[in-house]
Design a protein around this motif. Structure first.
Motif: not given
Lengths: 420, 420
Positions: A90-91, A385-388, A390, B231-232, B275
């Motif tokens: 992802v971005p 936490v995901s898509h980040h 961190d 976040g996801h 994002p």
């Protein structure tokens, strides 16, 4: 920690190093973004191919841009147990979503090779080219090509720069006409196992390292638009405004409220107002809707509630609602035998009663399930936490995952999956 | 319709034709957008200069890119009565906002020349280069250069492509170092008169053609941002989300509610989530706020209420609020003598008791008032629609505006504005 897990800390350190190395392959200098068929995708495939070769796999890039590697079993040409995940992002992504599963699969294949094990099937590792759908809006393009569920209408999808999927294939050096060669016949496959970070907090809450996945939630994604009438921000009194953004904002708030009430998961990730002048009332607002639930019926009932809310907002504000479905995947159960295999793997790490979770996130298994059974191993990630950026995992959990994933592969061998 | 207005229908037809011709000078093939210092701006200046020359004006482009023309009075070198408006546009604009005032001013100057009138001041027509602020976010750049209220920090403003204002000047063929030469000394000016479409429905509601403007509303513009945590979309439960877009959406709805309650005008014209992945919880939302009121105190009180709402939303949702002021203009009264002059002009069309309105929209007079008195003539526009391709005026109203604007210029001559 079991001694096997302890010993696997060396593998875990290498896997984490490689996640860092892949994270540097980004189209942005200050954050991670690597999309389907980009130059960075090619560079990542090349890195992964090198690591596959080091682990003793023969490697190739298939006609869909998936990076593949194969370790033969006790004789050449046996059906393959697929292991893998995806390497697109992802971005502004984290470095483990997808990549961890690819590198774990390579590590396990390497351990099988190093141990000189002769399995009754081949092991294949796949780094899927597109799972997130960041570039073309439609997800799972890599795994759908492998599963033979490709839709030729996708060739006309275009990215933000107006490049179509067919052009992107050609720019990447792939021949769109050869796409069908990426398809894997069911009889050539034993099953598909994927390891992935949980992307949620439930393993952490349970104070575990790993979990076995029961099913993948059904998801639908839409591009929504509200159309009103643009006008001068100063001159137009409120009783004559048809402000698309205020209407869209009410709907965004309603999506959250209705999702919570219905026990589903609705998210608006994109939003833009048009024409976008600071002193112009928005005549149009375009936004996304991502809607998931463990059960498809719950998801679709929530969608009906969201549509009702949109109708009420539009009637009250003089707006028009349009909805375009860009992705749909119904809930997919994991294969019962392969779930048990993953549970066996987790038990080998000393966790006697493996935690079971359904996956709120979609995964390549959704697509692969069209052609072979699949199961998944989830790995704890910090704070869920995901898509980040961190996104983070513990080395000890990755070591446990190596042990569990290898044990799962060996458990498949004991079950004689080669005879249907 | 008075016979004078009837006779001016020929001028009106020419003005409307020229509005159509200018509307074709656009950087987009399918809608009108023409921004400050663009190639289209240069082309529009050239067209306007040609029409000025036809009307007998000597023409030049000043150091800020404003297109100017001058008709001498009874002797060369007299102070000038400025007439004009702007020729830049918002995105997807109508064809009258700004342009109508420029072409009306040229028509009136032409009529004065044709009548062989010898005025006790020069007439100057100005087509201001930037009123909307579409390209660089900061408005009134052309009129502020003329009024000597230029701020050198603006040189570093950049457009969406990252081009700074100083670079845009150079690309346009202007020398930034010469900017001060655009400044007009107060003693060189008699006043400033501008005709403009109303951009609101009040003249139409009153069944009039024209109105005299009493003051221009104070406006403040901000870029607002809410920051949470990306976040996801699947994995993050609602009680752990810090979704910046849902918070921003609540604030957009609050801006409308609070503006109505406070009798002010608040508009969010821009909105974007970051994002921006369809399956990613937005960690950041950026949006604009345009806030106006007839009285500055009301506007600022509403801003305080909006800030309170933002604080409540942020506290509840774990978000952070930032606010950057990008534009501020306090309410500006029109010059009392020039208001009376405009009213006299309207009376000459047969409208005995001219409608008075405050302008909810900002105009170049806000900037010009720093250096000379100003007044404005508003022209009815259909449905109050502006900043939209549907913007439209009636030929009869434009003819009335020609007569009223010319009569206003002659009324200035009777008042001996040349002696302070």
């Amino acid at each position: 920690m079991s001694s096997a897990v302890d010993a696997a800390l060396i593998d875990a350190a290498l896997i984490l190093d490689r996640c860092d190395e892949l994270a540097a392959v980004s189209s942005s200098p200050d954050h991670l973004v690597r999309v389907h068929l980009s130059p960075e995708h090619a560079a990542a495939n090349a890195l992964v191919a090198g690591w596959m070769a080091e682990a003793g796999l023969s490697t190739w890039q298939d006609a869909a841009g998936n990076q593949c590697g194969r370790l033969e079993g006790e004789m050449p040409g046996l059906p393959a147990l697929l292991l893998g995940s995806h390497i697109d992002t992802v971005p502004d992504a984290g470095r483990y979503d997808g990549m961890l599963g690819v590198l774990l699969a390579i590590a396990v294949a390497g351990r099988v090779r190093d141990a000189g094990l002769r399995l009754p099937f081949a092991l294949e590792v796949v780094a899927f080219s597109d799972e997130e759908g960041t570039r073309f809006g439609t997800a799972l393009l890599g795994s759908r090509a492998l599963a033979g569920t490709w839709n030729d209408q996708w060739w006309n999808l275009s990215d933000a720069a107006g490049i179509t999927l067919v052009e992107a294939f050609q720019d990447f050096g792939l021949d769109p006409a050869r796409l069908p060669s990426a398809f894997r016949r069911p009889e050539s496959l034993v099953g598909y196992l994927e390891a992935h970070i949980e992307q949620g907090p439930f393993i952490e809450d349970a104070d575990r390292s790993l979990a076995v996945v029961t099913s993948i939630a059904g998801a639908r994604r839409f591009t929504l638009a509200l159309t009103g009438h643009a006008g001068h921000a100063g001159g137009t009194p409120y009783d004559r405004r048809r402000d698309a953004l205020v209407g869209a904002s009410e709907l965004v708030v309603a999506v959250e409220r209705l999702s919570i009430a219905d026990g589903t998961i609705g998210t608006v990730g994109r939003m833009q107002a048009f024409p976008g002048g600071v002193n112009v009332i928005p005549g149009r607002a375009e936004f996304s809707l991502d809607l998931r639930a463990e059960h498809d019926a719950d998801r679709d009932e929530c969608l009906a509630h969201i549509r009702s809310a949109a109708a009420e907002i539009c009637a009250r504000r003089g707006l028009e609602y349009t909805e375009t479905e860009i992705y749909r995947a119904d809930a997919v159960p994991c294969d019962a035998d392969l779930r048990e295999v993953v549970a066996t793997g987790i038990r080998s790490t000393g966790d006697a009663e493996p935690l079971e979770l359904y996956s709120r996130a979609g995964h390549d298994g959704v697509a692969v399930s069209a052609v072979t059974g699949f199961a998944m191993l989830f790995v704890r990630c910090a704070g869920g936490v995901s898509h980040h950026p961190d996104e983070s995992v513990r080395a000890a959990d990755v070591a446990a995952a190596v042990v569990a994933f290898e044990a799962a592969v060996l458990a498949v061998a004991e079950r004689d999956f080669t005879q249907p």
